[in-house]
Design an enzyme around this catalytic site. Structure first.
Site, PDB file in Angstrom:
ATOM      1  N   ASP A 303      84.340 106.689  40.727  1.00  0.00           N
ATOM      2  CA  ASP A 303      85.626 107.188  40.233  1.00  0.00           C
ATOM      3  C   ASP A 303      85.749 108.680  40.505  1.00  0.00           C
ATOM      4  O   ASP A 303      84.778 109.359  40.835  1.00  0.00           O
ATOM      5  CB  ASP A 303      85.876 106.835  38.764  1.00  0.00           C
ATOM      6  CG  ASP A 303      84.919 107.510  37.804  1.00  0.00           C
ATOM      7  OD1 ASP A 303      84.310 108.529  38.184  1.00  0.00           O
ATOM      8  OD2 ASP A 303      84.782 107.037  36.672  1.00  0.00           O
ATOM      9  N   GLU A 346      91.376 105.601  37.819  1.00  0.00           N
ATOM     10  CA  GLU A 346      90.736 106.271  38.941  1.00  0.00           C
ATOM     11  C   GLU A 346      89.443 105.588  39.361  1.00  0.00           C
ATOM     12  O   GLU A 346      88.647 106.166  40.100  1.00  0.00           O
ATOM     13  CB  GLU A 346      90.448 107.740  38.577  1.00  0.00           C
ATOM     14  CG  GLU A 346      89.382 107.955  37.529  1.00  0.00           C
ATOM     15  CD  GLU A 346      89.912 107.939  36.098  1.00  0.00           C
ATOM     16  OE1 GLU A 346      89.270 108.539  35.234  1.00  0.00           O
ATOM     17  OE2 GLU A 346      90.967 107.301  35.847  1.00  0.00           O
TER      18      GLU A 346
END
Length: 446
Positions: A303, A346
């Site tokens: 991420d 994300e």
């Protein structure tokens, strides 16, 4: 003079009836404001959403569903009408897509400028039944439509072509002497010739009695077409396998029409990579394939570092550009057989078939460097971003997809704790060795 009291009693009765309906309804019902903050929820809705909140409370319905259906917030935000249905029976995979997956049908109605009603229905059994029906009927469902041509022939017990008829030449252009004794790879396009494909065709056919697969083929004259092959077992009277019958079809026209629909259903709307639901379908199959043929399989979770800070300082549009760039760098590095998917927010995942832990570490480090060196163009100027990555591989300790995800997630957490912008790898061995990649790209123990 008693009319006001009568009206009040009527209103109270209606309110009690509404509450009874809410709490006894056979579907989950959630009422929230347009931002998703919940002010009313019936017990069934809380029960259906329990796997997502893990014992916590549900304050904002969009936050609670962000990990499995981040698109819901965008659907509501982009709905411009004053009132009406925002979405109807939108499927949300609460747990990974497999036979016992928990799947909800979500309908959202905008009641007025600041009130949303969400209806949640458990359709897990329906989805499982649909999946089984697709598996057993996919061949029959399309046999009368979208067929340009077909060829029928047989293979011997070793998988070599041992019969020929004019349909083979009509579809492929190859004559009898050009195909007899050859394997099915005779009809593959050059970039589709993978050493393990034919043995897998045969192995799956022996296990299930039949097998269907699609891939690019090429005629003798060099014309590429999208082929679908059905292989079924031929048996002797004593039950022993004597060979296989094969039907090869040209379904190029159908593929052109279905690709656009498939792209909508299987890709993430923001980044263009595989979406969460489709990833779990693919990943379950890849884990089963790796176990069946004793092949390596690795998974990388990653991420964006400090992503909230990017959104807060540069804006959400800039954050979106960062996510698109991370996805783009990953796609540029991976092979055709690899998968990059967005799990939500994300967070991304890479699925790497036939890849050992050490090989996956190299891929992860290359991606880390590529993202770190990228200059990301946004409306507020150029940005730089970094990512943290966790690697896990199939093994004795990681035997299922859930094991792999948990191990990779733990390794990702280690990367975050180590200062971010680095790679960590959890190796499933008795010593429980964790590895990281140094700045020079070398694998070192931690």
């Amino acid at each position: 003079m008693s009319a006001p009291n009568t009206d009040k009693n009527d209103l109270e009765s209606e309110y009690e009836a509404l509450l009874s309906f809410m709490y006894l309804s056979p579907v989950g019902i959630v009422r929230s404001d347009k931002s998703g903050f919940v002010d009313m929820m019936n017990p069934l809705a809380a029960q259906l959403l329990m796997p997502l909140v893990r014992g916590g409370s549900i304050e904002n319905i969009f936050d609670s569903l962000a990990s499995v259906a981040p698109e819901l917030r965008n659907l509501v935000a982009s709905f411009e009408a004053e009132r009406g249905p925002v979405c109807e029976n939108h499927r949300v995979f609460v747990t990974p897509a497999k036979d016992d997956a928990v799947v909800l049908a979500c309908s959202i109605i905008k009641v007025n400028a600041d009130v949303l009603m969400m209806v949640l229905t458990d359709i897990s059994r329906q989805v499982a039944a649909e999946r089984r029906a697709r598996q057993t009927e996919s061949w029959l469902a399309g046999i009368y439509t979208g067929v340009n041509d077909f060829a029928f022939f047989t293979l011997d017990a070793q998988g070599c072509i041992d019969s020929w008829n004019p349909s083979v030449e009509r579809l492929t252009g190859f004559g009898e002497v050009e195909v007899i004794g050859h394997m099915l790879s005779r009809f593959y396009a050059n970039d589709e010739i993978v050493l393990h494909r034919l043995p897998e065709h045969i192995a799956l056919t022996r296990d299930d009695g039949w097998h269907v697969e699609e891939f690019w083929c090429e005629t003798k004259a060099g014309r590429r077409y999208w082929g679908q092959v059905l292989i079924s077992v031929l048996r002797e009277e004593d039950g022993e396998i004597s060979g296989y019958s094969v039907v090869l079809r040209d379904i190029t026209e159908r593929k052109v029409h279905s690709d656009n629909l498939a792209r909508l259903l299987t890709t993430d709307h923001l980044t263009g990579v595989t979406n969460r639901a489709h990833f779990f379908e693919i990943a379950e199959s890849e884990v089963a394939r790796a176990e069946r043929h004793a092949r390596a399989l690795s998974l990388v979770m990653l991420d964006a570092d400090h992503f909230k800070r990017i959104n807060d300082t540069a804006g959400h549009q800039a954050g979106d550009e960062v996510l698109r760039r991370i996805a783009g760098e990953a796609k540029a590095l991976l092979r055709r057989s690899d998968i990059v998917a967005r799990l939500g927010g994300e967070e991304f995942v890479l699925l790497l078939p036939s890849t050992s832990a050490s090989e996956a570490m190299v891929v992860a480090e290359r991606l880390r460097v590529a993202v770190e060196q990228a200059l990301i163009e946004t409306a507020v100027g150029q940005l730089k971003a970094t990512i943290s990555l966790g690697v896990a591989s199939l093994g004795d300790e990681n035997q299922t997809l859930q094991d792999l995800l948990a191990a990779a997630d733990h390794a990702l957490y280690d990367a975050k704790q180590a200062g971010r912008n680095c790679v960590r790898c959890a190796i499933a061995e008795p010593e429980d060795v964790s590895l990281s990649v140094s700045e020079e790209g070398n694998t070192v123990p931690t």
